[in-house]
Design a protein around this motif. Sequence first.
Motif, PDB file in Angstrom:
ATOM      1  N   LEU A 296       5.258  16.225   0.209  1.00 28.86           N
ATOM      2  CA  LEU A 296       3.659  16.860  -0.060  1.00 28.86           C
ATOM      3  C   LEU A 296       4.536  18.011   0.033  1.00 28.86           C
ATOM      4  N   VAL A 297       5.214  18.476   1.279  1.00 25.91           N
ATOM      5  CA  VAL A 297       6.307  19.599   1.870  1.00 25.91           C
ATOM      6  C   VAL A 297       7.330  20.435   0.340  1.00 25.91           C
ATOM      7  N   LEU A 298       8.251  18.669   0.018  1.00 19.04           N
ATOM      8  CA  LEU A 298       9.002  19.687  -1.146  1.00 19.04           C
ATOM      9  C   LEU A 298       8.644  19.460  -2.135  1.00 19.04           C
ATOM     10  N   MET A 299       7.333  19.173  -2.913  1.00 20.73           N
ATOM     11  CA  MET A 299       6.489  19.113  -4.011  1.00 20.73           C
ATOM     12  C   MET A 299       6.119  20.155  -3.949  1.00 20.73           C
ATOM     13  N   SER A 300       5.819  20.994  -3.321  1.00 20.22           N
ATOM     14  CA  SER A 300       4.398  21.631  -2.632  1.00 20.22           C
ATOM     15  C   SER A 300       5.584  24.018  -3.228  1.00 20.22           C
ATOM     16  N   ILE A 301       7.556  23.414  -2.991  1.00 19.86           N
ATOM     17  CA  ILE A 301       7.680  24.190  -3.343  1.00 19.86           C
ATOM     18  C   ILE A 301       8.621  24.532  -4.879  1.00 19.86           C
ATOM     19  N   ASP A 302       8.644  25.934  -5.197  1.00 15.83           N
ATOM     20  CA  ASP A 302       8.915  26.143  -6.569  1.00 15.83           C
ATOM     21  C   ASP A 302      10.397  25.559  -7.308  1.00 15.83           C
ATOM     22  N   GLU A 303      10.937  26.656  -5.934  1.00 14.24           N
ATOM     23  CA  GLU A 303      12.801  26.753  -6.516  1.00 14.24           C
ATOM     24  C   GLU A 303      13.128  25.878  -5.524  1.00 14.24           C
ATOM     25  N   PRO A 304      14.391  25.371  -6.493  1.00 19.68           N
ATOM     26  CA  PRO A 304      15.159  24.793  -6.309  1.00 19.68           C
ATOM     27  C   PRO A 304      15.495  24.445  -4.333  1.00 19.68           C
ATOM     28  N   VAL A 305      15.625  23.349  -3.862  1.00 19.22           N
ATOM     29  CA  VAL A 305      15.361  23.951  -2.653  1.00 19.22           C
ATOM     30  C   VAL A 305      17.104  22.908  -1.399  1.00 19.22           C
ATOM     31  N   VAL A 306      17.358  23.158  -0.755  1.00 21.44           N
ATOM     32  CA  VAL A 306      18.116  22.567   0.439  1.00 21.44           C
ATOM     33  C   VAL A 306      17.637  21.956   1.384  1.00 21.44           C
ATOM     34  N   VAL A 307      17.948  20.546   2.420  1.00 26.77           N
ATOM     35  CA  VAL A 307      17.271  20.220   3.402  1.00 26.77           C
ATOM     36  C   VAL A 307      18.196  19.603   3.805  1.00 26.77           C
ATOM     37  N   ALA A 308      17.923  19.904   5.146  1.00 28.00           N
ATOM     38  CA  ALA A 308      18.935  19.679   6.502  1.00 28.00           C
ATOM     39  C   ALA A 308      17.923  18.644   6.641  1.00 28.00           C
ATOM     40  N   GLY A 309      18.542  17.234   7.491  1.00 29.97           N
ATOM     41  CA  GLY A 309      17.173  15.937   8.437  1.00 29.97           C
ATOM     42  C   GLY A 309      18.222  16.226  10.085  1.00 29.97           C
ATOM     43  N   ALA A 310      17.406  16.129  11.060  1.00 30.73           N
ATOM     44  CA  ALA A 310      17.822  15.894  12.757  1.00 30.73           C
ATOM     45  C   ALA A 310      17.414  14.138  12.029  1.00 30.73           C
ATOM     46  N   THR A 311      18.332  13.473  13.227  1.00 36.13           N
ATOM     47  CA  THR A 311      18.743  12.425  13.516  1.00 36.13           C
ATOM     48  C   THR A 311      16.663  11.861  13.975  1.00 36.13           C
ATOM     49  N   GLY A 312      16.412  10.281  13.296  1.00 32.75           N
ATOM     50  CA  GLY A 312      15.867   9.997  13.811  1.00 32.75           C
ATOM     51  C   GLY A 312      15.029   9.429  12.777  1.00 32.75           C
ATOM     52  N   CYS A 313      14.175   9.247  12.628  1.00 31.98           N
ATOM     53  CA  CYS A 313      13.425   7.943  12.220  1.00 31.98           C
ATOM     54  C   CYS A 313      13.193   7.718  10.913  1.00 31.98           C
ATOM     55  N   MET A 314      12.906   9.567  10.005  1.00 30.06           N
ATOM     56  CA  MET A 314      13.273   9.691   8.606  1.00 30.06           C
ATOM     57  C   MET A 314      14.864   9.967   8.668  1.00 30.06           C
ATOM     58  N   GLU A 315      15.781  10.545   8.838  1.00 28.31           N
ATOM     59  CA  GLU A 315      16.971  10.158   8.830  1.00 28.31           C
ATOM     60  C   GLU A 315      17.294   8.856   8.330  1.00 28.31           C
ATOM     61  N   VAL A 316      17.553   7.722   9.963  1.00 25.69           N
ATOM     62  CA  VAL A 316      17.415   6.098   9.822  1.00 25.69           C
ATOM     63  C   VAL A 316      17.330   5.341   8.377  1.00 25.69           C
ATOM     64  N   THR A 317      16.419   6.053   8.298  1.00 24.40           N
ATOM     65  CA  THR A 317      15.468   5.082   7.287  1.00 24.40           C
ATOM     66  C   THR A 317      15.660   5.605   5.527  1.00 24.40           C
ATOM     67  N   THR A 318      16.349   7.071   5.014  1.00 24.97           N
ATOM     68  CA  THR A 318      16.511   7.172   4.102  1.00 24.97           C
ATOM     69  C   THR A 318      17.944   7.335   3.497  1.00 24.97           C
ATOM     70  N   THR A 319      18.717   7.313   5.272  1.00 19.17           N
ATOM     71  CA  THR A 319      19.625   7.801   4.753  1.00 19.17           C
ATOM     72  C   THR A 319      20.971   6.234   4.578  1.00 19.17           C
ATOM     73  N   THR A 320      20.334   5.021   4.036  1.00 17.47           N
ATOM     74  CA  THR A 320      21.365   4.523   4.840  1.00 17.47           C
ATOM     75  C   THR A 320      22.571   4.240   3.853  1.00 17.47           C
ATOM     76  N   TYR A 321      23.677   4.834   4.357  1.00 11.78           N
ATOM     77  CA  TYR A 321      25.186   4.146   4.010  1.00 11.78           C
ATOM     78  C   TYR A 321      25.504   3.313   3.072  1.00 11.78           C
ATOM     79  N   PRO A 322      25.527   3.050   1.002  1.00 10.03           N
ATOM     80  CA  PRO A 322      25.781   4.512   1.228  1.00 10.03           C
ATOM     81  C   PRO A 322      25.080   4.572  -0.001  1.00 10.03           C
ATOM     82  N   ASN A 323      23.898   4.294   0.780  1.00  4.56           N
ATOM     83  CA  ASN A 323      22.654   5.109   0.124  1.00  4.56           C
ATOM     84  C   ASN A 323      22.128   5.415   0.454  1.00  4.56           C
ATOM     85  N   THR A 324      20.888   6.580  -1.171  1.00  4.12           N
ATOM     86  CA  THR A 324      20.331   7.887   0.041  1.00  4.12           C
ATOM     87  C   THR A 324      19.114   7.572  -0.812  1.00  4.12           C
TER      88      THR A 324
END
Length: 312
Positions: free
Chosen positions: A32-60
């Motif tokens: 919801l957050v990112l799809m609400s933004i019209d411009e290109p985005v750069v995202v930083a994510g802190a360690t946590g559930c979100m990072e652990v479950t979405t960036t398991t090496y070598p996948n994203t």
Amino acid sequence: MPTLKELARRPNPLTGGHSACAGCGFPQAVRLVLMSIDEPVVVAGATGCMEVTTTTYPNTAWTVPFIHNAFENAAATISGVEAAYQALRRKGKIDREIRFVAFGGDGGTYDIGLQSLSGAVERGHRFLYVCYDNQAYMNTGIQRSSATPFGASTTTSPAGDVVPGKQQRRKDLTAIMAAHGIPYVAQSTIAHWQDLTRKVKRATEVDGPSFINVLAPCRLGWGTDPSQTIRLAELAAETCAWPLFEVDHGQWKVTYVPKNKLAIEEYLKPQERFRHVFEDETGQLLAAIQKDVDEQWQALLARAGLGKDGKA
């Protein structure tokens, strides 16, 4: 503000195939957050559930530029990226608008990352920080955080013969961020997509730092059925346990006043972490939680210049 149909047609910034639990709240917050933004985005994510479950090496699962950070420094990192972007714009090496977004859970925001977030917004970097608040350190064992509400049972504040769950109030991080005097601060949930997308739009319009606190229920830590995630977020607003509001250039505004404010038990009863509250035959614990919610709701109404009935 985009319609729901328009949002559905936009590129998905977080694809399926990640390993978040069924019924997890954060993927909806991110989309919801990112799809609400019209411009290109750069995202930083802190360690946590979100990072652990979405960036398991070598996948994203991310289809936008994503920087993984330690628990404590998502805000510091994105502020550095934004500073570099501003320098390149001044040199004429970048000529397009880019938005910068940092995500952190409550553990990485309320507690470990608060110092870097406070410093980054004080310096005035133009970025949006989004806290997906599931009210405990969920991915490391469901330990209490300072976002955990009063009375909730966690592995480090277990309800039992000694104490009936967490004995401290939830830290009011949204108010703390408003106290920084930054242009825009808001609170929303994943259930209120119009409210959240409008606030994201506003947050990325302001010239300076912005912060949005999004309630994202955790079916594992809350002990709830995965199908009830959105309903729980709705009940949080209907009971005023999680009020929806914004602070735009210092002006407090409540963005949702329930027509018939529900009793807090409607929100607590489906949650295993509050089961002991309903085993207390005296009803004192439930009454104490209700009193705490009511006091904070009335304080918010007063800040927004509204009467006790929520009307001007």
